[in-house]
Write a protein that holds these residues in place. Structure first.
Motif, PDB file in Angstrom:
ATOM      1  N   TRP A  39     -40.227  33.336 -28.909  1.00  0.00           N
ATOM      2  CA  TRP A  39     -39.179  32.374 -29.252  1.00  0.00           C
ATOM      3  C   TRP A  39     -37.876  32.876 -28.660  1.00  0.00           C
ATOM      4  O   TRP A  39     -37.689  34.067 -28.449  1.00  0.00           O
ATOM      5  CB  TRP A  39     -39.061  32.193 -30.764  1.00  0.00           C
ATOM      6  CG  TRP A  39     -38.841  33.472 -31.499  1.00  0.00           C
ATOM      7  CD1 TRP A  39     -39.776  34.317 -31.992  1.00  0.00           C
ATOM      8  CD2 TRP A  39     -37.575  34.062 -31.806  1.00  0.00           C
ATOM      9  NE1 TRP A  39     -39.189  35.396 -32.582  1.00  0.00           N
ATOM     10  CE2 TRP A  39     -37.836  35.271 -32.486  1.00  0.00           C
ATOM     11  CE3 TRP A  39     -36.258  33.700 -31.568  1.00  0.00           C
ATOM     12  CZ2 TRP A  39     -36.825  36.099 -32.938  1.00  0.00           C
ATOM     13  CZ3 TRP A  39     -35.250  34.528 -32.022  1.00  0.00           C
ATOM     14  CH2 TRP A  39     -35.545  35.705 -32.698  1.00  0.00           C
ATOM     15  N   PHE A  40     -36.981  31.933 -28.377  1.00  0.00           N
ATOM     16  CA  PHE A  40     -35.667  32.289 -27.868  1.00  0.00           C
ATOM     17  C   PHE A  40     -34.698  31.139 -28.089  1.00  0.00           C
ATOM     18  O   PHE A  40     -35.089  29.980 -28.180  1.00  0.00           O
ATOM     19  CB  PHE A  40     -35.713  32.688 -26.389  1.00  0.00           C
ATOM     20  CG  PHE A  40     -36.223  31.611 -25.469  1.00  0.00           C
ATOM     21  CD1 PHE A  40     -35.354  30.793 -24.784  1.00  0.00           C
ATOM     22  CD2 PHE A  40     -37.587  31.435 -25.282  1.00  0.00           C
ATOM     23  CE1 PHE A  40     -35.825  29.802 -23.934  1.00  0.00           C
ATOM     24  CE2 PHE A  40     -38.066  30.456 -24.438  1.00  0.00           C
ATOM     25  CZ  PHE A  40     -37.182  29.643 -23.760  1.00  0.00           C
ATOM     26  N   TYR A  41     -33.419  31.501 -28.185  1.00  0.00           N
ATOM     27  CA  TYR A  41     -32.358  30.513 -28.385  1.00  0.00           C
ATOM     28  C   TYR A  41     -31.992  29.909 -27.030  1.00  0.00           C
ATOM     29  O   TYR A  41     -31.954  30.601 -26.023  1.00  0.00           O
ATOM     30  CB  TYR A  41     -31.120  31.160 -29.004  1.00  0.00           C
ATOM     31  CG  TYR A  41     -31.289  31.471 -30.468  1.00  0.00           C
ATOM     32  CD1 TYR A  41     -30.839  30.592 -31.436  1.00  0.00           C
ATOM     33  CD2 TYR A  41     -31.913  32.641 -30.883  1.00  0.00           C
ATOM     34  CE1 TYR A  41     -30.998  30.866 -32.783  1.00  0.00           C
ATOM     35  CE2 TYR A  41     -32.082  32.929 -32.221  1.00  0.00           C
ATOM     36  CZ  TYR A  41     -31.624  32.034 -33.167  1.00  0.00           C
ATOM     37  OH  TYR A  41     -31.786  32.314 -34.490  1.00  0.00           O
ATOM     38  N   VAL A  42     -31.725  28.608 -27.047  1.00  0.00           N
ATOM     39  CA  VAL A  42     -31.367  27.908 -25.818  1.00  0.00           C
ATOM     40  C   VAL A  42     -30.450  26.739 -26.177  1.00  0.00           C
ATOM     41  O   VAL A  42     -30.565  26.155 -27.251  1.00  0.00           O
ATOM     42  CB  VAL A  42     -32.636  27.434 -25.071  1.00  0.00           C
ATOM     43  CG1 VAL A  42     -33.372  26.374 -25.857  1.00  0.00           C
ATOM     44  CG2 VAL A  42     -32.317  26.934 -23.689  1.00  0.00           C
ATOM     45  N   CYS A  43     -29.529  26.421 -25.281  1.00  0.00           N
ATOM     46  CA  CYS A  43     -28.616  25.291 -25.504  1.00  0.00           C
ATOM     47  C   CYS A  43     -29.371  23.973 -25.307  1.00  0.00           C
ATOM     48  O   CYS A  43     -30.249  23.885 -24.454  1.00  0.00           O
ATOM     49  CB  CYS A  43     -27.454  25.342 -24.517  1.00  0.00           C
ATOM     50  SG  CYS A  43     -26.368  26.746 -24.756  1.00  0.00           S
ATOM     51  N   PRO A  44     -29.017  22.938 -26.062  1.00  0.00           N
ATOM     52  CA  PRO A  44     -29.661  21.633 -25.870  1.00  0.00           C
ATOM     53  C   PRO A  44     -29.440  21.071 -24.470  1.00  0.00           C
ATOM     54  O   PRO A  44     -30.278  20.331 -23.958  1.00  0.00           O
ATOM     55  CB  PRO A  44     -28.999  20.744 -26.926  1.00  0.00           C
ATOM     56  CG  PRO A  44     -28.459  21.681 -27.938  1.00  0.00           C
ATOM     57  CD  PRO A  44     -28.129  22.945 -27.212  1.00  0.00           C
TER      58      PRO A  44
END
Length: 186
Positions: A39-44
């Motif tokens: 999992w990783f954070y990403v901008c919309p």
């Protein structure tokens, strides 16, 4: 070790926002695999970039949603038609009863009925406007994405490197990993 290249888009609380994997800006959107191995954070905004990922479209779900919307529309139109027929019957009955009264009173009542009908149609239009934007906007965004090969290879490489580092830390903690000092005289 390997995981599928199928990521689900999820939102987290704004207070739990972390830096985007691509641009390092705070983001509350997370891409996560189905087995939760990666999992990783990403901008919309990156999710809309065709160079980063492609949405996987579930055609069966889209067809089911369209079918449901069509059935709801048919149901609503039937109800409106039944209401109009009831109003016509009531109007016809009232017309027979009110033939005896003056024309002025009829004109006033007809004007009042027209105004009531206009208000009701305006209310139904407002309710349609309130109902329709809420549901489609939530469901229009795709939820499942497939990363482009270069980005997926980067994810695999990072996971492998993290696993190797973890294994090395465990080895260094083990006292038998290093050779022992010779105890015999040369």
């Amino acid at each position: 070790m390997a995981f599928p290249n199928e990521y689900t888009h999820r939102k987290v609380a704004e207070t739990a926002a972390k830096s985007c994997e691509i641009c390092y800006k705070p983001s509350s959107s997370v891409l996560i695999t189905s087995d939760s191995k990666d999992w990783f954070y990403v901008c919309p905004s990156h999710l809309k970039d065709t160079g980063f990922c492609t949405p996987k479209i579930d055609h069966a779900a889209i067809e089911a949603r369209k079918k449901k919307e069509l059935e709801d529309e048919i149901e609503r139109v039937k109800k409106e038609y039944e209401e109009k027929q009831k109003k016509k019957k009531e109007k016809a009955e009232k017309k027979d009863d009110k033939d005896e009264k003056d024309k002025d009173k009829k004109d006033e009542k007809d004007d009042a009925k027209k105004a009531d009908d206009k208000e009701k149609t305006a209310a139904t239009v407002r309710s349609k406007k309130e109902d329709s934007p809420v549901s489609p906007t939530e469901e229009e965004e795709p939820r499942v994405f497939e990363l482009k090969p270069t980005f997926f290879q980067q994810r695999l490489f990072k996971k492998r490197q993290a696993e190797i580092a973890k294994r090395n830390r465990e080895r260094l903690r083990d006292p038998n990993y290093f050779p022992s000092v010779p105890k015999n005289l040369p």
